[in-house]
Design a protein around this motif. Structure first.
Motif, PDB file in Angstrom:
ATOM      1  N   GLU A  71      12.797  11.723 -36.778  1.00  0.00           N
ATOM      2  CA  GLU A  71      13.420  11.491 -35.292  1.00  0.00           C
ATOM      3  C   GLU A  71      12.474  11.130 -34.507  1.00  0.00           C
ATOM      4  N   GLY A  72      10.673  10.765 -33.951  1.00  0.00           N
ATOM      5  CA  GLY A  72       9.479   9.877 -33.525  1.00  0.00           C
ATOM      6  C   GLY A  72      10.172   8.529 -34.838  1.00  0.00           C
ATOM      7  N   ARG A  73      10.216   8.599 -35.796  1.00  0.00           N
ATOM      8  CA  ARG A  73      10.209   7.126 -36.359  1.00  0.00           C
ATOM      9  C   ARG A  73      11.524   6.285 -35.888  1.00  0.00           C
ATOM     10  N   ALA A  74      12.282   7.200 -35.762  1.00  0.00           N
ATOM     11  CA  ALA A  74      13.939   6.434 -35.158  1.00  0.00           C
ATOM     12  C   ALA A  74      13.469   5.855 -33.675  1.00  0.00           C
ATOM     13  N   ARG A  75      13.154   6.683 -33.128  1.00  0.00           N
ATOM     14  CA  ARG A  75      12.992   5.955 -31.579  1.00  0.00           C
ATOM     15  C   ARG A  75      11.304   5.102 -31.888  1.00  0.00           C
ATOM     16  N   ALA A  85      17.593  15.029 -32.734  1.00  0.00           N
ATOM     17  CA  ALA A  85      17.483  15.436 -34.096  1.00  0.00           C
ATOM     18  C   ALA A  85      17.620  16.937 -34.502  1.00  0.00           C
ATOM     19  N   ASP A  86      18.137  17.396 -35.862  1.00  0.00           N
ATOM     20  CA  ASP A  86      18.939  18.954 -35.537  1.00  0.00           C
ATOM     21  C   ASP A  86      18.536  19.335 -36.976  1.00  0.00           C
ATOM     22  N   VAL A  87      17.864  20.970 -37.287  1.00  0.00           N
ATOM     23  CA  VAL A  87      17.841  21.580 -38.368  1.00  0.00           C
ATOM     24  C   VAL A  87      18.741  22.423 -38.563  1.00  0.00           C
TER      25      VAL A  87
END
Length: 294
Positions: A71-75, A85-87
């Motif tokens: 998620e942080g990479r995409a942001r 982001a879901d787990v």
């Protein structure tokens, strides 16, 4: 409601490459991005002596970390894109296929944390075969050697659906690329006898004209909708597999259509699509031939 893109991750290099690709695609489309990590098999190598509660806590923490990194990479890559982001504690195949019901497309890497040396992971192959929306299987691909970029799309025989062609033109328009349409045709086996009768050339011209007419018909709508997209048309007497692999060697994206079969025991992808997913050097998009299933 605008549907999001869904990208599967497991923290592997190929999966993170898919996250980058998905973030770029979401930015182009102006849509949301959902990062999904299915963690059912994560941490299974832990010792059975470890208390169950401790194992669950470690698995949950590790899963959140994997999803958080993606998620942080995409942001950071595209701050303007809304990323979630879901787990889920589920098998990755089932989780991604279920997510495909409410997705504009699913993006996966070509391989995850699976067996080394394989060309395509089982999760990627099964999701591409059974998802209810288009699936992008992301590969690194060779660097572009010119300023021209091309989406290659395979056009099946006369009378088949053109969903993949429509999709290819839409993707090319988003990127400012061109579309190369490849239609491989072969003469019926019974016509091989015409070599001895002297009519070989006539039958070849007949089938060439049929192929050209079908390509004109199939491209009428997408070329009208996207008049600024450059188009290259290739109708060749050849089997589809070598024709598409040859074209994919200089493509940034290869688009193929797939007919979803209702019988779960029947092979979901034909031999041509299997070959493209395993051997095409570029990213491959598999588009359901009948469009989104209900």
């Amino acid at each position: 409601m605008d549907l999001p893109l869904v990208v599967g991750t497991d923290g592997s290099p190929d999966a993170l490459r898919a996250v980058d690709w998905a973030a770029d695609e979401a930015a182009r489309r102006g849509c949301r991005l959902r990062v999904l990590y299915a963690s059912l098999w994560a941490g299974q190598e832990e010792s059975a002596c470890t208390p169950a509660g401790s194992r669950r806590a470690r698995r949950a923490s590790a899963a959140q970390a994997v999803a958080g990194v993606a998620e942080g990479r995409a942001r950071s890559r595209h701050p303007e894109v809304a990323v979630t982001a879901d787990v889920c504690d589920e098998d990755p195949v089932y989780a991604l296929i279920d997510a495909s019901r409410d997705a504009a497309a699913v993006i996966v890497g070509s391989r995850g944390h699976g067996l080394p040396g394989i060309l395509l992971g089982s999760v990627s192959l099964t999701v591409a075969a059974r998802a209810r929306c288009p699936v992008f299987v992301v590969r690194r691909g060779a660097p572009a050697t010119s300023d021209e970029r091309w989406v290659v799309v395979g056009l099946a025989g006369p009378g088949t659906t053109t969903a993949a062609v429509d999709f290819a033109f839409a993707e090319a328009a988003l990127r400012g690329w061109g579309v190369e349409v490849v239609h491989a045709w072969t003469r019926p086996r019974r016509e091989s006898a015409t070599v001895r009768t002297g009519d070989f050339g006539k039958t070849r011209l007949f089938h060439e004209q049929q192929a050209t007419d079908w390509m004109d018909k199939a491209l009428a709508r997408p070329t009208a909708l996207h008049p600024d997209v450059p188009v290259r048309r290739i109708a060749v007497e050849c089997r589809p597999r070598p024709a598409l692999l040859q074209a994919a060697s200089h493509a940034e994206l290869l688009v193929v259509g797939a007919r979803r079969r209702r019988d779960p025991l029947v092979l979901q992808l034909g031999p041509v699509n299997h070959a493209m997913l395993h051997y095409a050097p570029c990213t491959v998009a598999v588009v359901p031939a009948e469009g989104r299933e209900s």
